[in-house]
Design an enzyme around this catalytic site. Structure first.
Site, PDB file in Angstrom:
ATOM      1  N   ASP A  40      -0.004 -10.095  -5.499  1.00 23.47           N
ATOM      2  CA  ASP A  40       0.420  -9.201  -7.840  1.00 23.47           C
ATOM      3  C   ASP A  40      -0.215  -9.562  -8.697  1.00 23.47           C
ATOM      4  O   ASP A  40      -0.621 -10.547  -8.269  1.00 23.47           O
ATOM      5  CB  ASP A  40       2.434  -8.919  -7.400  1.00 23.47           C
ATOM      6  CG  ASP A  40       2.708  -8.381  -8.821  1.00 23.47           C
ATOM      7  OD1 ASP A  40       2.093  -8.721  -9.785  1.00 23.47           O
ATOM      8  OD2 ASP A  40       3.357  -7.449  -8.417  1.00 23.47           O
ATOM      9  N   ILE A  41      -0.472  -8.613  -9.212  1.00 13.67           N
ATOM     10  CA  ILE A  41      -1.800  -9.221 -10.643  1.00 13.67           C
ATOM     11  C   ILE A  41      -0.901  -9.784 -12.121  1.00 13.67           C
ATOM     12  O   ILE A  41      -1.682 -10.704 -12.315  1.00 13.67           O
ATOM     13  CB  ILE A  41      -2.851  -8.329 -10.696  1.00 13.67           C
ATOM     14  CG1 ILE A  41      -2.284  -7.221 -10.951  1.00 13.67           C
ATOM     15  CG2 ILE A  41      -4.099  -8.428  -9.481  1.00 13.67           C
ATOM     16  CD1 ILE A  41      -3.490  -6.452 -11.646  1.00 13.67           C
ATOM     17  N   GLN A 103      10.608   0.462 -11.571  1.00  7.63           N
ATOM     18  CA  GLN A 103       9.862   0.787 -10.988  1.00  7.63           C
ATOM     19  C   GLN A 103       7.985   1.544 -11.802  1.00  7.63           C
ATOM     20  O   GLN A 103       8.537   1.952 -13.287  1.00  7.63           O
ATOM     21  CB  GLN A 103       9.825   2.054 -10.247  1.00  7.63           C
ATOM     22  CG  GLN A 103       8.385   2.498  -9.426  1.00  7.63           C
ATOM     23  CD  GLN A 103       9.595   3.148  -7.909  1.00  7.63           C
ATOM     24  OE1 GLN A 103      10.271   3.595  -7.305  1.00  7.63           O
ATOM     25  NE2 GLN A 103       8.559   3.092  -6.957  1.00  7.63           N
ATOM     26  N   HIS A 109       6.990  -0.163  -2.070  1.00 10.14           N
ATOM     27  CA  HIS A 109       6.374  -2.096  -2.676  1.00 10.14           C
ATOM     28  C   HIS A 109       7.603  -2.805  -2.298  1.00 10.14           C
ATOM     29  O   HIS A 109       8.517  -2.033  -2.932  1.00 10.14           O
ATOM     30  CB  HIS A 109       5.621  -2.538  -2.666  1.00 10.14           C
ATOM     31  CG  HIS A 109       5.647  -1.648  -4.607  1.00 10.14           C
ATOM     32  ND1 HIS A 109       5.745  -0.682  -5.151  1.00 10.14           N
ATOM     33  CD2 HIS A 109       6.224  -2.978  -5.439  1.00 10.14           C
ATOM     34  CE1 HIS A 109       6.251  -0.691  -6.803  1.00 10.14           C
ATOM     35  NE2 HIS A 109       6.555  -1.895  -6.903  1.00 10.14           N
ATOM     36  N   HIS A 111       8.271  -6.595  -3.560  1.00 12.11           N
ATOM     37  CA  HIS A 111       8.216  -7.828  -4.100  1.00 12.11           C
ATOM     38  C   HIS A 111       8.663  -8.970  -3.451  1.00 12.11           C
ATOM     39  O   HIS A 111       9.786  -9.038  -2.613  1.00 12.11           O
ATOM     40  CB  HIS A 111       8.531  -7.808  -5.312  1.00 12.11           C
ATOM     41  CG  HIS A 111       8.124  -6.535  -6.097  1.00 12.11           C
ATOM     42  ND1 HIS A 111       6.937  -7.029  -7.379  1.00 12.11           N
ATOM     43  CD2 HIS A 111       8.544  -5.194  -6.155  1.00 12.11           C
ATOM     44  CE1 HIS A 111       6.937  -5.802  -7.610  1.00 12.11           C
ATOM     45  NE2 HIS A 111       7.853  -4.615  -7.688  1.00 12.11           N
TER      46      HIS A 111
HETATM   47  P1  AMP Z   1       7.408  -2.212 -10.062  1.00  9.13           P
HETATM   48  O1  AMP Z   1       7.582  -1.825 -11.216  1.00  9.13           O
HETATM   49  O2  AMP Z   1       8.353  -2.763  -8.768  1.00  9.13           O
HETATM   50  O3  AMP Z   1       6.558  -0.556  -9.657  1.00  9.13           O
HETATM   51  O4  AMP Z   1       6.282  -3.141  -8.911  1.00  9.13           O
HETATM   52  C1  AMP Z   1       4.636  -3.081  -9.256  1.00  9.13           C
HETATM   53  C2  AMP Z   1       3.833  -4.262  -9.419  1.00  9.13           C
HETATM   54  O5  AMP Z   1       2.698  -4.365  -9.053  1.00  9.13           O
HETATM   55  C3  AMP Z   1       3.779  -4.886 -10.689  1.00  9.13           C
HETATM   56  O6  AMP Z   1       4.518  -6.640 -10.482  1.00  9.13           O
HETATM   57  C4  AMP Z   1       2.664  -4.862 -11.379  1.00  9.13           C
HETATM   58  O7  AMP Z   1       2.452  -5.806 -11.214  1.00  9.13           O
HETATM   59  C5  AMP Z   1       2.029  -4.511  -9.639  1.00  9.13           C
HETATM   60  N1  AMP Z   1       0.430  -4.479 -10.145  1.00  9.13           N
HETATM   61  C6  AMP Z   1      -0.048  -3.486 -10.781  1.00  9.13           C
HETATM   62  N2  AMP Z   1      -1.364  -3.170 -10.786  1.00  9.13           N
HETATM   63  C7  AMP Z   1      -1.832  -3.931  -9.852  1.00  9.13           C
HETATM   64  C8  AMP Z   1      -3.296  -4.616  -9.240  1.00  9.13           C
HETATM   65  N3  AMP Z   1      -4.362  -3.706  -9.560  1.00  9.13           N
HETATM   66  N4  AMP Z   1      -3.083  -4.758  -8.318  1.00  9.13           N
HETATM   67  C9  AMP Z   1      -2.270  -5.855  -7.613  1.00  9.13           C
HETATM   68  N5  AMP Z   1      -0.710  -5.651  -8.154  1.00  9.13           N
HETATM   69  C10 AMP Z   1      -0.607  -5.179  -9.470  1.00  9.13           C
END
Ligand code: AMP
Length: 146
Positions: A40-41, A103, A109, A111
């Site tokens: 996760d970035i 979300q 996905h 975490h």
């Molecule tokens: P959610 O809010 O549960 O949908 O989580 C989305 C997750 O994706 C968050 O923790 C973000 O930090 C992560 N995220 C968003 N863009 C990227 C990316 N390009 N690469 C990796 N993680 C990402």
């Protein structure tokens, strides 16, 4: 469905779909025929990993049983690697369904966060340097392989 529990339609251009199609880069931890795991970035703790199915699912409501099983088995591999690499027992498994739950990316996905419910950082706020993510991804991938 009523207006309050209306579901988002799957968007083929969402960021995780673009990772699966190879259109944007990511720090891979693990991949098999049904799942992909990557860093996760904007982690909520050091070593925060996301596990996604190779199925077009917005959230849990869409997830097919074979992909649900595959995601869970990948989560198990990643969680065990996180325990080894970060030398800690506590790993949070979290998954958000719908905007109201927070979300932000509408491809299902999970975490996996090496943290505690009492110490968890803020959700998707602070971006981490690529080289740090690359280093952690490599260590986790090696731990999964061994
Ligand atoms: P959610 O809010 O549960 O949908 O989580 C989305 C997750 O994706 C968050 O923790 C973000 O930090 C992560 N995220 C968003 N863009 C990227 C990316 N390009 N690469 C990796 N993680 C990402």
């Amino acid at each position: 469905m009523s207006q309050n529990n209306k579901q988002v339609t799957y968007d083929d251009n969402n960021i995780f779909a673009k990772m699966l199609s190879g259109d944007i880069p990511y720090h891979k931890v693990y991949e098999d025929d049904k799942t992909l795991a990557f860093m996760d970035i904007m982690p909520q703790a050091e070593g925060h990993v996301l596990v996604i199915p190779k199925q077009k699912a917005v959230d849990l409501a869409d997830l097919e049983p074979e992909y649900a099983a595959a995601v869970l088995m990948t989560c198990k591999k990643v969680m065990q690697a996180q325990r080894q690499v970060f030398e800690r027992e506590g790993i949070i498994q979290m998954q958000l369904n719908g905007t109201q739950a927070g979300q932000t990316v509408f491809h299902y996905h999970v975490h996996l966060i090496p943290s505690s419910i009492h110490e968890l950082g803020r959700h998707a706020v602070t971006q981490v340097e690529n080289d740090q993510l690359a280093d952690m991804a490599e260590k986790l991938a090696t731990a999964i392989e061994s």
